[in-house]
Design an enzyme around this catalytic site. Sequence first.
Site, PDB file in Angstrom:
ATOM      1  N   SER A 189       0.867  -1.190   0.000  1.00  0.00           N
ATOM      2  CA  SER A 189       0.000   0.000   0.000  1.00  0.00           C
ATOM      3  C   SER A 189       0.898   1.231   0.000  1.00  0.00           C
ATOM      4  O   SER A 189       1.783   1.356   0.863  1.00  0.00           O
ATOM      5  CB  SER A 189      -0.906  -0.007   1.237  1.00  0.00           C
ATOM      6  OG  SER A 189      -1.627   1.207   1.324  1.00  0.00           O
TER       7      SER A 189
ATOM      8  N   LEU B 287      -8.013   3.236   2.621  1.00  0.00           N
ATOM      9  CA  LEU B 287      -8.871   2.061   2.627  1.00  0.00           C
ATOM     10  C   LEU B 287      -8.045   0.796   2.861  1.00  0.00           C
ATOM     11  O   LEU B 287      -8.428  -0.093   3.630  1.00  0.00           O
ATOM     12  CB  LEU B 287      -9.638   1.965   1.303  1.00  0.00           C
ATOM     13  CG  LEU B 287     -10.507   0.710   1.113  1.00  0.00           C
ATOM     14  CD1 LEU B 287     -11.628   0.676   2.143  1.00  0.00           C
ATOM     15  CD2 LEU B 287     -11.066   0.672  -0.310  1.00  0.00           C
ATOM     16  N   GLU B 288      -6.898   0.700   2.191  1.00  0.00           N
ATOM     17  CA  GLU B 288      -6.031  -0.461   2.368  1.00  0.00           C
ATOM     18  C   GLU B 288      -5.521  -0.547   3.815  1.00  0.00           C
ATOM     19  O   GLU B 288      -5.453  -1.641   4.394  1.00  0.00           O
ATOM     20  CB  GLU B 288      -4.849  -0.349   1.392  1.00  0.00           C
ATOM     21  CG  GLU B 288      -5.282  -0.446  -0.070  1.00  0.00           C
ATOM     22  CD  GLU B 288      -4.194   0.032  -1.012  1.00  0.00           C
ATOM     23  OE1 GLU B 288      -4.326  -0.220  -2.222  1.00  0.00           O
ATOM     24  OE2 GLU B 288      -3.212   0.657  -0.538  1.00  0.00           O
ATOM     25  N   LEU B 289      -5.146   0.605   4.398  1.00  0.00           N
ATOM     26  CA  LEU B 289      -4.657   0.608   5.783  1.00  0.00           C
ATOM     27  C   LEU B 289      -5.741   0.154   6.748  1.00  0.00           C
ATOM     28  O   LEU B 289      -5.500  -0.657   7.644  1.00  0.00           O
ATOM     29  CB  LEU B 289      -4.156   2.009   6.140  1.00  0.00           C
ATOM     30  CG  LEU B 289      -3.689   2.202   7.582  1.00  0.00           C
ATOM     31  CD1 LEU B 289      -2.497   1.305   7.899  1.00  0.00           C
ATOM     32  CD2 LEU B 289      -3.338   3.669   7.842  1.00  0.00           C
TER      33      LEU B 289
END
Length: 592
Positions: free
Chosen positions: A445, A516-518
């Site tokens: 990410s 969002l990925e985190l």
Amino acid sequence: MNVRPLTVSPSLCRASLIRTLLFLILVVGGTTAGGTTAAVSQASQSEPRCADWGESSERAVSVLEGEAGWLSCPLFFHPSVYNYTSTQSAGHNLFWYRLLEGHELEQPITYSVRLSRDRERLWLQPAAADDTGLYICMLRNKSSCSKIAMRLKVLRPDEVVRGTDCEPPVAVAPTQEVIPFQQGKTLHCPDLQEAGKMVDENTTITWYHVPRSNTRCEKAPFWTNDRQLKGLSLEFHIMYESFQGLYFCTVHYQRRGQTLNFSRSINVSAVYPSHLPKLPSILTPSDHHVFTVKQDTEARLVCTGLFPYLESWWEIWWTVDGKTLEKLADRRFSNINRQVKYDFGDRTEESVLVIQDFQPEDLHREFNCSVKNEKGFETRRAQLQEEVSLPSVELGCGLGVTLVLMLLLFVVYHVFWLELLLLYRSWFGTDERHTDDKEYDVYISYARSGEEEQFVLSTLRSVLENELGYSVCIFDRDSLPGGTITDETLSFVARSRRLLVVISPDYASQGSQALLELKAGIDGMARGGHLRVILVQYKPVRRQGWVRELRRARVALALVRWQGDKSQELTSRFWKRLRVELPVRRVSGGEG
């Protein structure tokens, strides 16, 4: 006469020397007039020689300025030597002199209303500051003469140390009184009887009490039936612990229309009742206690005895082979005594027998500790055993080698802990590909900016895939066209074993795909899954620039920092630290 010698005051010596010089001057001057010389000679022969007892240091008197005080001639403190009534019958007269501070000659005292004599006492009613000095009382008749000096010090009220503001200043040290618990006693104001005829029916006494537990001063009458005034005295019906402390009594009396007073203090202590057992006992050593001693060193045998309160003597001592230390010819033995505890009259005393240069034959001696008072006696033998000596050289060398090895191991671990950890993982680590159904080893990410994207694609991806053999997922490369970004992002993260978050100033803002990925990675860790988040700092980020999710993650997760050219080589600390966080892979090129 069995009278102890007293210290001789230097001022008295100077005064006697001056009188002698004056006498010699009169004698020498009288040689020009025969009649005068003869008269002086006759007078000197008729004067009795005076026995000078010097200054009585034990009878020094302190009086508070403005209070009544008195001096009692020390000659009458030994009734077997001098008795006032018998000396008056024998024709002796008592004379008082004083040597004021800063003067060389004593002067006869001129009596007045304030300064008067009553039998063997010289009264100061009241005392003034300039009364301070040396006072001499002389007892003489035609055939004998004796004199002694005593010092008087008149203190100002501000020179007296006081615990509380309500305490009356007292120039005389407090007397000591003990009262057993649950028993009674009558407390009399000290020196009241010595005041003699100065005390009459108009005399009053004010009593104060300062308890030991606080500094609050109580004034009689006290609000209790267990402690009441009885005439001029204070009567204790039942003694309690709270009744302990300092008691002050101020005597007020009338003399020629003037009110005079003097104050005294009494330190009252509570003790255990007399009906309790009063036998002494030995607390240590016990019957099973063994003292460990070592040859050619100092040995200390400690004995502790308990002595219940008694108004009598007590004793604790050691014997060696039945002899006290004073009777031993061996000077290696000595003892040290001290008080360990004092509890309401019960005292715990300690006696330490010190044996210098302990020898093997001392093991066969009999060491006994004994305690005794007027109620009983107890003794106990000390048991000794020799300490087994360890080989000091060998032990010291062994400890030294052990410490050096531990220090070397600590240094090696501190410097090479990453290498050691990677080596351990390569031997004993478990390949996660055999324990889960994940598709990717790492999902990266990052912020979609030019410089950061170049670092991810050309450096991170290349080393992880080509050098270390990891399967890497990058959304922009591996996602299919036409799909939903949110669903595919969550799917990729869920199918990965590690989420590698590359942190830079441009990383995440609210609503971005990186955020969002985190969030997906942190949620995966929170649910206890097999996903772990790794933070890689590509460029330094100021604390206030971190989003809330990053701040929360930074508290719990380790941060691997990229340091530019220093981190390019695969053997750099960056790649070693990163491999520790990544799944276990055995690389054919070794772990170096």
